[in-house]
Design an enzyme around this catalytic site. Structure first.
Site, PDB file in Angstrom:
ATOM      1  N   LYS A  22       0.850  -1.204   0.000  1.00  0.00           N
ATOM      2  CA  LYS A  22       0.000   0.000   0.000  1.00  0.00           C
ATOM      3  C   LYS A  22       0.875   1.240   0.000  1.00  0.00           C
ATOM      4  CE  LYS A  22      -1.788   1.596   4.028  1.00  0.00           C
ATOM      5  NZ  LYS A  22      -1.426   2.993   4.306  1.00  0.00           N
ATOM      6  N   ASN A  23       1.900   1.264   0.837  1.00  0.00           N
ATOM      7  CA  ASN A  23       2.706   2.479   1.008  1.00  0.00           C
ATOM      8  C   ASN A  23       3.759   2.666  -0.069  1.00  0.00           C
ATOM      9  OD1 ASN A  23       1.111   2.984   3.169  1.00  0.00           O
ATOM     10  ND2 ASN A  23       2.609   2.363   4.714  1.00  0.00           N
ATOM     11  N   CYS A 116      -5.353   7.955   9.132  1.00  0.00           N
ATOM     12  CA  CYS A 116      -5.645   7.343  10.436  1.00  0.00           C
ATOM     13  C   CYS A 116      -5.288   8.304  11.571  1.00  0.00           C
ATOM     14  CB  CYS A 116      -4.850   6.044  10.600  1.00  0.00           C
ATOM     15  SG  CYS A 116      -5.620   4.664   9.751  1.00  0.00           S
ATOM     16  N   ARG A 121       0.286  14.302  13.122  1.00  0.00           N
ATOM     17  CA  ARG A 121       0.571  14.143  11.682  1.00  0.00           C
ATOM     18  C   ARG A 121       0.707  15.489  10.969  1.00  0.00           C
ATOM     19  NH1 ARG A 121      -1.913   8.777   9.378  1.00  0.00           N
ATOM     20  NH2 ARG A 121       0.207   8.657   8.577  1.00  0.00           N
ATOM     21  N   ASP A 305       4.236   0.490  12.007  1.00  0.00           N
ATOM     22  CA  ASP A 305       3.016  -0.112  11.460  1.00  0.00           C
ATOM     23  C   ASP A 305       2.811  -1.555  11.907  1.00  0.00           C
ATOM     24  OD1 ASP A 305       3.245   1.624   8.258  1.00  0.00           O
ATOM     25  OD2 ASP A 305       2.637   2.272  10.259  1.00  0.00           O
ATOM     26  N   ARG A 397      -8.774  -0.191   4.504  1.00  0.00           N
ATOM     27  CA  ARG A 397      -7.885   0.796   3.881  1.00  0.00           C
ATOM     28  C   ARG A 397      -6.610   0.116   3.375  1.00  0.00           C
ATOM     29  NH1 ARG A 397      -8.080   6.418   6.728  1.00  0.00           N
ATOM     30  NH2 ARG A 397      -6.430   6.741   5.221  1.00  0.00           N
TER      31      ARG A 397
HETATM   32  C1  EPZ Z   1       4.064   6.918   6.277  1.00  0.00           C
HETATM   33  O1  EPZ Z   1       3.276   7.921   6.875  1.00  0.00           O
HETATM   34  C2  EPZ Z   1       3.161   5.707   6.150  1.00  0.00           C
HETATM   35  N1  EPZ Z   1       2.032   6.039   5.291  1.00  0.00           N
HETATM   36  C3  EPZ Z   1       2.644   5.300   7.532  1.00  0.00           C
HETATM   37  O2  EPZ Z   1       1.877   4.109   7.374  1.00  0.00           O
HETATM   38  C4  EPZ Z   1       3.852   4.982   8.432  1.00  0.00           C
HETATM   39  O3  EPZ Z   1       3.393   4.694   9.728  1.00  0.00           O
HETATM   40  C5  EPZ Z   1       4.799   6.195   8.460  1.00  0.00           C
HETATM   41  O4  EPZ Z   1       5.180   6.561   7.121  1.00  0.00           O
HETATM   42  C6  EPZ Z   1       6.069   5.888   9.250  1.00  0.00           C
HETATM   43  O5  EPZ Z   1       6.740   4.804   8.685  1.00  0.00           O
HETATM   44  C7  EPZ Z   1       2.203   6.045   3.946  1.00  0.00           C
HETATM   45  O6  EPZ Z   1       3.288   5.807   3.441  1.00  0.00           O
HETATM   46  C8  EPZ Z   1       0.984   6.366   3.121  1.00  0.00           C
HETATM   47  P1  EPZ Z   1       6.113  10.215   8.460  1.00  0.00           P
HETATM   48  P2  EPZ Z   1       3.819   9.459   6.956  1.00  0.00           P
HETATM   49  O7  EPZ Z   1       6.013  11.486   7.729  1.00  0.00           O
HETATM   50  O8  EPZ Z   1       4.581   9.781   5.724  1.00  0.00           O
HETATM   51  C9  EPZ Z   1       6.525  13.422  11.856  1.00  0.00           C
HETATM   52  C10 EPZ Z   1       0.024   2.687   7.653  1.00  0.00           C
HETATM   53  O9  EPZ Z   1      -0.498   2.157   8.638  1.00  0.00           O
HETATM   54  N2  EPZ Z   1       6.353  14.422  10.785  1.00  0.00           N
HETATM   55  O10 EPZ Z   1       7.315   9.336   8.227  1.00  0.00           O
HETATM   56  O11 EPZ Z   1       2.682  10.306   7.334  1.00  0.00           O
HETATM   57  C11 EPZ Z   1       5.216  12.716  12.151  1.00  0.00           C
HETATM   58  O12 EPZ Z   1       4.460  13.452  13.089  1.00  0.00           O
HETATM   59  C12 EPZ Z   1       0.466   4.133   7.720  1.00  0.00           C
HETATM   60  O13 EPZ Z   1       0.230   2.102   6.557  1.00  0.00           O
HETATM   61  C13 EPZ Z   1       6.516  15.776  11.083  1.00  0.00           C
HETATM   62  O14 EPZ Z   1       6.802  16.141  12.221  1.00  0.00           O
HETATM   63  O15 EPZ Z   1       4.821   9.329   8.186  1.00  0.00           O
HETATM   64  C14 EPZ Z   1       5.644  11.409  12.716  1.00  0.00           C
HETATM   65  O16 EPZ Z   1       5.928  11.590  14.095  1.00  0.00           O
HETATM   66  C15 EPZ Z   1       0.191   4.769   9.067  1.00  0.00           C
HETATM   67  N3  EPZ Z   1       6.343  16.691  10.100  1.00  0.00           N
HETATM   68  C16 EPZ Z   1       6.970  11.120  12.023  1.00  0.00           C
HETATM   69  O17 EPZ Z   1       7.376  12.357  11.404  1.00  0.00           O
HETATM   70  C17 EPZ Z   1       6.031  16.325   8.810  1.00  0.00           C
HETATM   71  O18 EPZ Z   1       5.906  17.210   7.943  1.00  0.00           O
HETATM   72  C18 EPZ Z   1       6.866  10.062  10.939  1.00  0.00           C
HETATM   73  O19 EPZ Z   1       5.925  10.508  10.013  1.00  0.00           O
HETATM   74  C19 EPZ Z   1       5.869  14.943   8.533  1.00  0.00           C
HETATM   75  C20 EPZ Z   1       6.039  14.009   9.528  1.00  0.00           C
END
Ligand code: EPZ
Length: 418
Positions: A22-23, A116, A121, A305, A397
């Site tokens: 998915k990701n 989610c 986020r 995840d 999802r």
């Molecule tokens: C991706 O989400 C995945 N989703 C998530 O999978 C996964 O949990 C996550 O990466 C971490 O591996 C998709 O790829 C569609 P991040 P993403 O930006 O990109 C902080 C699932 O269950 N952050 O790496 O949203 C954020 O708050 C989903 O399949 C900022 O501070 O994750 C978090 O603490 C859930 N500012 C950390 O980084 C930003 O601008 C990781 O978030 C962006 C993120």
């Protein structure tokens, strides 16, 4: 609203085939609008997040059709730069569209993304990165308006290795002027998959999978066909299910390297785990030992995840386990539901102390996010008695045919519409 009815206590035996990730698929769909030629994504899973992303592409003017399992995208007539707010709110990965829509149309408008409810986020790193590339960004009334005559390459240092921000910046930069360097980039396998897809389209992206990604801007991209990597989180979910329920399963179309951190944990808790070619095998005949500590980290650390699923496993393990969720602020919503099933868990901030119990008992539980819903399903499979898991819209999802795959492994599970 749908719910699962599960009769627990069955061991799992047999073979399960893993879907495309998915990701990985979601950023590939965002990338498809970077060319006006046809793109084909093989084995594209019909999960809700993908269908919502396809709907966004349709709203932008793309033509999308499924040919069997393959999704064909033709964005020659795409002309709209505004991502519909209802869809943006439904889907976190809608924010990935920013980089590619700006690259295609020199502007973009999007409502703050949804996804989610596992934490704040924020998207500050996405927006800071795009600004470094010369994008003007105005935020008003819950909308983000972006404009940029021409993306200009720059060095971007991410405060944290955000998966989405890394992907968004790459998507914006591939047709920019000059070179972009992303430092402290996320290293998840799905980002390497995006690099391989973009390079198949004629892009020049290097270094994905390392903390430094280099993008040399090119003038145009052409169409391509591509098969995404397998879903390491779906594979991990089934491996954890077998560890909890006992039995022996073969997980097909899986890359052991991409979930090495989980396989290491499963071996530590007395499961026999081995891999050959694109198959991973697990045999679990006794009650799992406690994992002791599960601490989520960016890749290649333990994946957030799979945290909820490992929390469910810890509920039925010998001994106590400390779960530390370092990535998201509120990713323990499955805990109160597990406690309804007899789990012994204490949460303090981003840590949960799980004391293993002899057995969980069936209960009526409610899913509130994708991986939490999967974890509750696994807990129901391992529990004594009957469990219902309500609101399957979250599970849908990210897992296609979840109950069918589990039933094929011997689980007693069915879906009913209520
Ligand atoms: C991706 O989400 C995945 N989703 C998530 O999978 C996964 O949990 C996550 O990466 C971490 O591996 C998709 O790829 C569609 P991040 P993403 O930006 O990109 C902080 C699932 O269950 N952050 O790496 O949203 C954020 O708050 C989903 O399949 C900022 O501070 O994750 C978090 O603490 C859930 N500012 C950390 O980084 C930003 O601008 C990781 O978030 C962006 C993120």
């Amino acid at each position: 609203m749908d719910k699962f009815i599960i009769e627990g206590g069955k061991s799992l035996y047999g073979s399960v085939a893993i879907q495309s990730a998915k990701n990985a698929v979601l950023p590939l769909l965002a990338a498809s609008i970077l060319t006006d030629e046809q793109v084909k994504i093989h084995k594209c899973p019909r999960i809700r997040d993908v269908m919502n992303m396809v709907q966004i592409l349709n709203e932008l003017g793309c033509k999308t059709t499924y040919d069997g399992e393959d999704l064909i995208i033709d964005s020659a007539d795409a002309a709209c730069h505004e991502i519909p707010s209802a869809l943006a709110k439904e889907l976190r990965s809608s924010v990935f569209m920013l980089g590619s829509v700006i690259s295609r149309f020199s502007r973009a408008r999007i409502a703050y993304p949804g996804g989610c409810d596992i934490g704040l986020r924020p998207i500050d790193l996405h927006l800071k990165g795009l600004k470094r590339l010369g994008v003007q960004i105005d935020e008003e009334g819950g909308y983000i308006n972006c404009s940029c005559d021409r993306i200009v390459g720059a060095e971007v240092l991410l405060d944290c290795p955000s998966v989405g921000a890394t992907e968004n910046i790459i998507l914006a930069a591939v047709k920019g002027k000059g070179t972009t360097i992303v430092k402290n980039a996320a290293r998840e396998p799905e980002i390497s998959d995006l690099q391989n897809f973009l390079n198949a389209m004629g892009a020049k992206v290097y270094g994905c999978g390392t903390p430094t990604v280099v993008v040399e801007g090119v003038s145009r991209l052409h169409g391509a066909e591509y098969t995404p990597i397998p879903d390491r989180i779906e594979a991990g979910t089934f491996l954890i299910a077998a560890a909890m329920c006992g039995g022996e399963i073969e997980v097909c179309n899986a890359d052991a390297e991409n979930i090495a951190s989980l396989l290491h944990k499963l071996r530590e808790i007395s499961c026999k785990v081995w891999a050959k070619d694109d198959k991973i095998y697990i045999r679990s005949k006794d009650k799992p030992l406690s994992p002791n500590l599960v601490e989520t980290q960016p890749y290649p650390g333990f994946p957030t995840d799979l945290q909820a699923q490992m929390t469910a496993l810890s509920c039925v393990a010998e001994g106590s386990t400390l779960i530390v969720e370092n990535l998201f602020e509120t990713r323990f919503k499955h805990v109160p539901e597990l406690i309804k099933m007899g789990a012994d868990i204490t949460v303090r901030g981003r840590s949960a102390l799980v004391r293993g119990v002899n057995n969980l008992h069936g209960a009526d539980v409610v899913a509130s996010d994708l991986r939490g819903g999967a974890a509750l399903t696994l807990a129901g499979l391992a529990a004594e008695g009957n469990t219902t898991v309500t609101d399957l819209s979250y599970i849908d999802r990210g897992y296609f045919g979840f109950e069918y795959k589990l039933r094929d492994l011997g689980a007693k599970i069915k879906r009913i519409h209520i």
